[in-house]
Scaffold this motif. Structure first.
Motif, mmCIF file in Angstrom:
data_model
loop_
_atom_site.group_PDB
_atom_site.id
_atom_site.type_symbol
_atom_site.label_atom_id
_atom_site.label_comp_id
_atom_site.label_asym_id
_atom_site.label_seq_id
_atom_site.Cartn_x
_atom_site.Cartn_y
_atom_site.Cartn_z
ATOM 1 N N GLU A 1 57.369 -6.362 -32.901
ATOM 2 C CA GLU A 1 56.004 -6.905 -33.617
ATOM 3 C C GLU A 1 55.755 -8.294 -33.371
ATOM 4 O O GLU A 1 56.506 -9.279 -33.365
ATOM 5 C CB GLU A 1 56.111 -6.614 -35.159
ATOM 6 C CG GLU A 1 54.871 -6.920 -35.944
ATOM 7 C CD GLU A 1 55.065 -6.527 -37.265
ATOM 8 O OE1 GLU A 1 54.064 -6.579 -38.049
ATOM 9 O OE2 GLU A 1 56.386 -5.853 -37.776
ATOM 10 N N LEU B 1 50.724 6.529 -35.680
ATOM 11 C CA LEU B 1 51.716 5.368 -36.067
ATOM 12 C C LEU B 1 51.084 4.314 -37.157
ATOM 13 O O LEU B 1 51.691 3.929 -38.060
ATOM 14 C CB LEU B 1 51.972 4.808 -34.698
ATOM 15 C CG LEU B 1 52.927 5.433 -33.927
ATOM 16 C CD1 LEU B 1 53.057 4.837 -32.636
ATOM 17 C CD2 LEU B 1 54.357 5.253 -34.552
ATOM 18 N N GLY B 2 49.472 4.106 -36.867
ATOM 19 C CA GLY B 2 48.759 3.392 -37.584
ATOM 20 C C GLY B 2 49.428 1.977 -37.952
ATOM 21 O O GLY B 2 48.975 1.343 -38.793
ATOM 22 N N ASP B 3 50.323 1.307 -37.373
ATOM 23 C CA ASP B 3 50.699 0.104 -37.572
ATOM 24 C C ASP B 3 50.902 -0.674 -36.064
ATOM 25 O O ASP B 3 50.172 -0.230 -35.070
ATOM 26 C CB ASP B 3 52.192 0.033 -38.243
ATOM 27 C CG ASP B 3 53.423 0.905 -37.300
ATOM 28 O OD1 ASP B 3 53.085 1.328 -36.195
ATOM 29 O OD2 ASP B 3 54.358 1.003 -38.066
ATOM 30 N N TRP B 4 51.548 -1.666 -36.026
ATOM 31 C CA TRP B 4 51.733 -2.806 -35.044
ATOM 32 C C TRP B 4 52.171 -1.803 -33.567
ATOM 33 O O TRP B 4 51.820 -2.306 -32.638
ATOM 34 C CB TRP B 4 52.700 -3.955 -35.239
ATOM 35 C CG TRP B 4 54.102 -3.482 -35.538
ATOM 36 C CD1 TRP B 4 54.828 -3.140 -36.505
ATOM 37 C CD2 TRP B 4 55.054 -3.290 -34.439
ATOM 38 N NE1 TRP B 4 56.145 -2.700 -36.319
ATOM 39 C CE2 TRP B 4 56.334 -2.955 -34.990
ATOM 40 C CE3 TRP B 4 54.901 -3.599 -32.915
ATOM 41 C CZ2 TRP B 4 57.418 -2.832 -34.066
ATOM 42 C CZ3 TRP B 4 56.063 -3.395 -32.053
ATOM 43 C CH2 TRP B 4 57.277 -2.957 -32.723
ATOM 44 N N ARG B 5 53.128 -0.818 -34.010
ATOM 45 C CA ARG B 5 53.624 -0.066 -32.938
ATOM 46 C C ARG B 5 52.352 0.792 -32.348
ATOM 47 O O ARG B 5 52.551 0.700 -30.830
ATOM 48 C CB ARG B 5 54.887 0.841 -33.313
ATOM 49 C CG ARG B 5 55.910 0.285 -33.964
ATOM 50 C CD ARG B 5 56.725 1.274 -34.659
ATOM 51 N NE ARG B 5 56.156 1.883 -35.938
ATOM 52 C CZ ARG B 5 56.635 2.909 -36.206
ATOM 53 N NH1 ARG B 5 57.721 3.547 -36.051
ATOM 54 N NH2 ARG B 5 55.935 3.421 -37.270
ATOM 55 N N LYS C 1 61.455 2.448 -34.965
ATOM 56 C CA LYS C 1 61.232 1.803 -36.094
ATOM 57 C C LYS C 1 60.736 0.080 -36.013
ATOM 58 O O LYS C 1 59.808 -0.413 -36.557
ATOM 59 C CB LYS C 1 62.466 1.817 -37.191
ATOM 60 C CG LYS C 1 61.884 1.307 -38.482
ATOM 61 C CD LYS C 1 62.974 1.464 -39.597
ATOM 62 C CE LYS C 1 62.675 0.822 -40.981
ATOM 63 N NZ LYS C 1 63.716 1.311 -41.674
ATOM 64 N N SER C 2 61.566 -0.278 -34.949
ATOM 65 C CA SER C 2 61.603 -1.821 -34.764
ATOM 66 C C SER C 2 60.987 -2.181 -33.510
ATOM 67 O O SER C 2 60.956 -3.433 -33.052
ATOM 68 C CB SER C 2 62.561 -2.506 -35.194
ATOM 69 O OG SER C 2 63.797 -2.146 -34.441
ATOM 70 N N THR D 1 58.429 5.181 -29.071
ATOM 71 C CA THR D 1 58.346 4.251 -30.415
ATOM 72 C C THR D 1 59.427 4.553 -31.492
ATOM 73 O O THR D 1 59.925 5.502 -31.604
ATOM 74 C CB THR D 1 56.923 4.452 -31.035
ATOM 75 O OG1 THR D 1 56.891 5.955 -31.297
ATOM 76 C CG2 THR D 1 55.745 4.028 -30.116
#
Length: 141
Positions: free
Chosen positions: A108, A25-29, A72-73, A70
């Protein structure tokens, strides 16, 4: 269990798959999923991690506690028996219309009430254990 793997091997494999999902995922998720996973493990050190339904992290103890999906938002924690759990902090904010499940949608930058979430996890475990023991109880004729 597939390919004769022991329960311990299945759990280790599922944990590796969850690790990979968080990294992928590499992001806030990914960060949010890692954070709630850590809170689940703190609340119940005996929790078993599973990987079901083609890619959904699942936490179990005498039955499913919750899943961590998980999107998208949102990161969605769905509690299998959420409708039967006390939620004094009103963490549940999704899937409120059903008779069984309840979910927490995490967005997020959103703060998590860590103590309330851990209490919810412990309540889910207690309910699973209570349900399991009542299923095993002998029935009187």
């Amino acid at each position: 269990m597939a390919s004769g793997a022991s329960e311990g091997e299945q759990g280790a494999s599922a944990s590796r798959l969850i690790d990979a999902r968080i990294k992928e995922l590499g992001d806030w998720r990914g960060a949010m999923l890692a954070r709630v996973r850590n809170l689940i493990r703190q609340a119940d050190p005996q929790v078993v991690e599973e990987w079901k339904w083609r890619g959904v992290p699942v936490w179990e103890h005498d039955g499913i506690i919750c899943t961590g999906e998980t999107y998208k938002s949102v990161v969605k924690l769905t509690f299998a028996k959420g409708a039967s759990l006390p939620d004094p902090s009103s963490l549940f904010n999704s899937s409120l219309e059903g008779n069984t499940r309840r979910a927490i949608d995490l967005h997020e930058g959103e703060a998590i009430d860590e103590e309330a979430l851990k209490a919810l996890i412990r309540a889910a475990v207690a309910l699973n254990m209570e349900t399991r023991s009542s299923r095993k109880a002998p029935r009187s004729a």
